[in-house]
Design an enzyme around this catalytic site. Structure first.
Site, PDB file in Angstrom:
ATOM      1  N   LEU A   1     -31.836 -24.395  12.687  1.00  0.00           N
ATOM      2  CA  LEU A   1     -32.588 -24.438  11.435  1.00  0.00           C
ATOM      3  C   LEU A   1     -31.774 -23.856  10.296  1.00  0.00           C
ATOM      4  CD1 LEU A   1     -34.739 -25.083  13.528  1.00  0.00           C
ATOM      5  CD2 LEU A   1     -36.303 -23.547  12.336  1.00  0.00           C
TER       6      LEU A   1
ATOM      7  N   ASP B   1     -25.290 -22.945   8.408  1.00  0.00           N
ATOM      8  CA  ASP B   1     -24.273 -22.882   7.359  1.00  0.00           C
ATOM      9  C   ASP B   1     -23.688 -24.280   7.138  1.00  0.00           C
ATOM     10  OD1 ASP B   1     -22.055 -22.406   5.732  1.00  0.00           O
ATOM     11  OD2 ASP B   1     -21.564 -20.515   6.732  1.00  0.00           O
TER      12      ASP B   1
END
Length: 252
Positions: free
Chosen positions: A149, A152
């Site tokens: 979720l 980066d």
């Protein structure tokens, strides 16, 4: 003086740790060398340290339960907490590379267990680098759900190799996921969303869930609401891009 400072890190009304004492950089370089203990194999994980009420002994061979849900880059643990009461019979673990953030999640879980006796015993967290050590934590076909979720985005093309969803890492995820297991991804970066969807779509051991399946899956609704990042995107009226795929058996 020390006792006073320690107490102040917790909210007096909720008993939960305060995030402002555990803030860290939004992301960390997964290719750098970090120093933390890593089990040599999944069999060396001491479940009694993570789930003491369910595994009272350090070597409890009588309990066949094993971790089934893994939240990769779990952040402040919002998804774990939300999933815990929806799936009380499933063991879950968050994997987080940032030291302060993983410590916050640990304190949050301990506080929730104290204020809600009998609940939240099925979740835990470990500080580790999941891009390097997934096989050290999970056996073949052990997991039934994996979550990625708001990872980066690593915008620069030279840093795409740092992305947590990639063709070669999907091989490892496919190894640890049981056939029928589901991998959930979401981001607010459209290019990353297309990247993750493309990697999954082109992998022979993953197949996209149908629209009806997505609507009937209670977990899908949590992808945008359970995490701090998701809530921030919603407050700002931002878009999200998700890809949810099922692990399938390879074609012969």
């Amino acid at each position: 003086m020390i006792e006073k400072e320690t107490t102040s890190t917790f909210n007096k009304s909720t008993g939960l740790p305060r995030k402002r004492f555990y803030r860290a950089r939004a992301h960390s370089n997964p290719l750098s060398d970090s120093h933390f203990p890593v089990p040599l194999s999944p069999s060396q994980i001491d479940y009694s340290l993570h789930y003491p009420q369910l595994f009272p002994a350090a070597s409890d061979d009588d309990n066949p339960k094993r971790i089934q849900f893994a939240d990769i880059g779990c952040g402040f643990g919002g998804l774990l907490v939300a999933l815990s009461t929806i799936f009380p019979d499933k063991l879950m673990i968050g994997m987080e590379i940032r030291d302060k953030v993983s410590e916050y999640v640990k304190e949050r879980i301990c506080a929730l267990r104290t204020t809600n006796p009998g609940q939240y015993q099925n979740i835990s967290v470990v500080r580790t680098n999941s891009m390097k050590y997934i096989p050290n934590y999970f056996e073949k076909g052990q997991l039934t759900k994996m979550f990625f979720l708001f990872p980066d985005p690593h915008f620069k093309e030279k840093n795409h190799r740092r992305r947590v969803i990639s063709p070669h890492l999907l091989d490892e995820y496919a190894y640890t996921l049981a056939v029928g297991g589901i991998i959930y991804t979401i981001t607010d970066v459209e290019e990353l969303g297309e990247w993750m969807k493309g990697c999954l779509e082109n992998h022979p051991m993953f197949k996209a869930l149908m629209e009806e399946e997505l609507e009937n899956d209670p977990v899908v609704k949590l992808l945008t609401s359970a995490t701090e990042e998701g809530q921030k995107v919603a407050r700002n009226g931002g878009q999200t891009f998700q890809a949810v795929y099922r692990r399938i058996a390879p074609s012969l």
